[in-house]
Design an enzyme around this catalytic site. Structure first.
Site, PDB file in Angstrom:
ATOM      1  N   ARG A  47      50.150  41.383  55.067  1.00  0.00           N
ATOM      2  CA  ARG A  47      48.630  40.887  54.911  1.00  0.00           C
ATOM      3  C   ARG A  47      48.379  39.965  56.017  1.00  0.00           C
ATOM      4  NH1 ARG A  47      49.451  36.175  52.555  1.00  0.00           N
ATOM      5  NH2 ARG A  47      50.451  36.911  50.822  1.00  0.00           N
ATOM      6  N   TYR A  99      20.373  43.149  54.230  1.00  0.00           N
ATOM      7  CA  TYR A  99      21.184  44.194  53.438  1.00  0.00           C
ATOM      8  C   TYR A  99      21.304  43.509  52.041  1.00  0.00           C
ATOM      9  CZ  TYR A  99      25.163  46.750  51.377  1.00  0.00           C
ATOM     10  OH  TYR A  99      26.033  47.319  50.729  1.00  0.00           O
ATOM     11  N   ASP A 171      24.642  40.396  62.256  1.00  0.00           N
ATOM     12  CA  ASP A 171      25.426  41.544  61.550  1.00  0.00           C
ATOM     13  C   ASP A 171      25.004  42.904  62.427  1.00  0.00           C
ATOM     14  OD1 ASP A 171      25.601  43.881  59.830  1.00  0.00           O
ATOM     15  OD2 ASP A 171      25.065  43.045  57.971  1.00  0.00           O
ATOM     16  N   LYS A 196      30.103  52.117  58.048  1.00  0.00           N
ATOM     17  CA  LYS A 196      29.035  52.939  58.329  1.00  0.00           C
ATOM     18  C   LYS A 196      29.391  53.545  59.872  1.00  0.00           C
ATOM     19  CE  LYS A 196      27.399  50.818  54.788  1.00  0.00           C
ATOM     20  NZ  LYS A 196      26.629  49.499  54.816  1.00  0.00           N
TER      21      LYS A 196
HETATM   22  C1  LIG Z   1      26.706  48.255  54.300  1.00  0.00           C
HETATM   23  C2  LIG Z   1      26.324  46.958  54.832  1.00  0.00           C
HETATM   24  C3  LIG Z   1      26.965  45.785  54.620  1.00  0.00           C
HETATM   25  C4  LIG Z   1      28.236  45.590  53.710  1.00  0.00           C
HETATM   26  O1  LIG Z   1      29.456  46.272  54.014  1.00  0.00           O
HETATM   27  P1  LIG Z   1      30.407  46.881  53.068  1.00  0.00           P
HETATM   28  O2  LIG Z   1      31.228  47.692  53.814  1.00  0.00           O
HETATM   29  O3  LIG Z   1      29.565  47.902  52.329  1.00  0.00           O
HETATM   30  O4  LIG Z   1      31.027  45.694  52.483  1.00  0.00           O
HETATM   31  C5  LIG Z   1      26.667  44.757  55.281  1.00  0.00           C
HETATM   32  N1  LIG Z   1      25.512  44.861  56.121  1.00  0.00           N
HETATM   33  C6  LIG Z   1      24.909  46.000  56.236  1.00  0.00           C
HETATM   34  C7  LIG Z   1      23.663  45.813  57.454  1.00  0.00           C
HETATM   35  C8  LIG Z   1      25.204  47.130  55.642  1.00  0.00           C
HETATM   36  O5  LIG Z   1      24.760  48.259  56.073  1.00  0.00           O
END
Ligand SMILES: *Cc1c(COP(=O)(O)O)cnc(C)c1O
Length: 382
Positions: A47, A99, A171, A196
């Site tokens: 962890r 998001y 982000d 992604k």
């Molecule tokens: C998918 C996404 C998230 C969240 O990420 P997860 O890996 O699904 O928890 C946050 N911000 C954006 C822009 C996203 O596309």
């Protein structure tokens, strides 16, 4: 300092010292033998730190030109850790177009824990500044925004944050570190949904934070270890593998997306197209100034703005699969109002342009002629 592709392949990934294995081994272990109490090789418990994760964290830091990289079990877990550095009463200003899961985390979880969120359209920096008060601790942005593909000026936001001695966080999921590096533009924190483009093969859920500040990094390591939302070694291996082709994949995503966007823009059954690479995009100049290219995400509205037409199109495509998520090698299409952004109330959603007929595309790296042909036949159905 190496260039991006070289870093993607080599940063953090030392050949295995025990065997020479060129690929970072999957250290599928929870614990590590100690020679004497407290005497170990830097790893005590997985962890806290695991060698496969450690390699990935170093790689991620290198790709975003940051000092520290921390991997989490999802993008939202990374955001959750960042939000836990704040205290009840603290305020965060966020872009209004973001998001859906981030919005849900802010308004349904952290609002109850005493954080206050203010959402605002960030097309003009004065709108952001007018919300700053003595309690404001961070400005949170996504750019390009999901799903409207608005571009927010990262430098302007960062400068504003510096002026008021608060944090700025970006982000960077839609761009990936290949197209945009917020830390270089003055931001304090970069957050990714690795799920992604970074992982890129639709086979992993993971998140990350990259930053430069020692004090904040230490707080985040403490939270990462104390709360424990860490990814396992197998997933870290998959992401390290995916990253080795990030630059090559992103080039193709971008090449395909601009052609798909241009096709849609000229199509008689399409009302509007949102893609920052189009010169008609309202923030195109800002995009040019802060991005290396414009990414694989496109949104569009069919002529007449009818939800039935949008549904017809996304259920008629054969190569674009109807699914949530984005950034994988395969093309996906989605309907934000009922899928990714269903957590946002209709009224709020429509304020930022997410109307019922909006379609979102994640343009993959297939042959672009096939992608355009697919959209063409689907649009013929309406
Ligand atoms: C998918 C996404 C998230 C969240 O990420 P997860 O890996 O699904 O928890 C946050 N911000 C954006 C822009 C996203 O596309």
């Amino acid at each position: 300092m190496s260039k991006f592709g070289t870093k993607a392949i080599h940063a953090g990934a030392e050949p295995d010292s025990a065997t020479g294995a060129i690929m970072t081994p999957i250290y599928q272990t929870s614990t590590y033998i100690q020679n004497a109490p407290g005497e170990h090789k830097g790893y005590e418990y997985s962890r806290t730190l695991n060698p496969t994760r450690h390699a990935l964290e170093k790689n991620l830091a290198a790709l975003e030109n940051g000092n520290y990289g921390l991997a989490f079990s999802s993008g939202l877990a990374a955001m959750d850790a960042l939000l836990k550095t704040f205290k009840p009463g603290d305020e965060i200003i966020s872009s209004n177009d973001l998001y859906g899961g981030s919005y849900r985390l802010f308004t349904k979880i952290f609002s109850d824990l005493g954080l206050k969120f203010r959402f605002v359209e960030m097309d003009e920096i004065s709108k952001v500044e007018s919300l700053i008060n003595a309690y404001t601790k961070m400005i949170w942005i996504e750019t390009p925004t999901n799903p409207m593909m608005n571009i927010i000026d990262i430098k302007a936001v960062s400068n504003l944050a510096i002026k008021h001695n608060i944090l700025s966080a970006v982000d960077n999921t839609f761009s990936s570190p290949y197209l945009q590096n917020p830390l270089d533009l003055g931001a304090d924190v970069v957050v990714h949904s690795i799920t992604k483009f970074i992982a890129g093969h639709s086979d992993v859920v993971m998140g990350a934070i990259v930053l430069n500040d020692d004090t904040l990094a230490n707080k985040l390591y403490f939270i990462q270890n104390s709360c424990g939302a860490v990814p396992g070694p197998q997933d870290c291996f998959l992401v390290l593998r995916g990253i080795k082709t990030l630059h090559v994949r992103m080039d193709r995503h971008c090449q395909n997306a601009i052609q798909v966007a241009s096709f849609l823009k000229n199509h008689p059954k399409v009302e509007s197209v949102f893609y920052p690479g189009l010169s008609s995009h309202p923030n195109h100049e800002v995009a040019v100034s802060q991005m290396n290219d414009f990414g694989g995400m496109i949104s569009f509205i069919t002529k007449g703005n009818r939800i039935e037409d949008a549904k017809k199109v996304i259920t008629s495509t054969k190569i674009f699969s109807l699914a949530e998520s984005l950034g994988g090698v395969e093309s996906l299409c989605g309907h934000p109002a009922t899928m990714t952004h269903a957590a946002i109330p209709k009224e709020e959603r429509e304020k930022s342009g997410v109307v019922d007929a909006l379609i979102r595309l994640s343009v993959g790296i297939e042959d672009v002629e096939d992608l355009i042909e697919d959209l063409s036949q689907a649009l013929e159905k309406i």
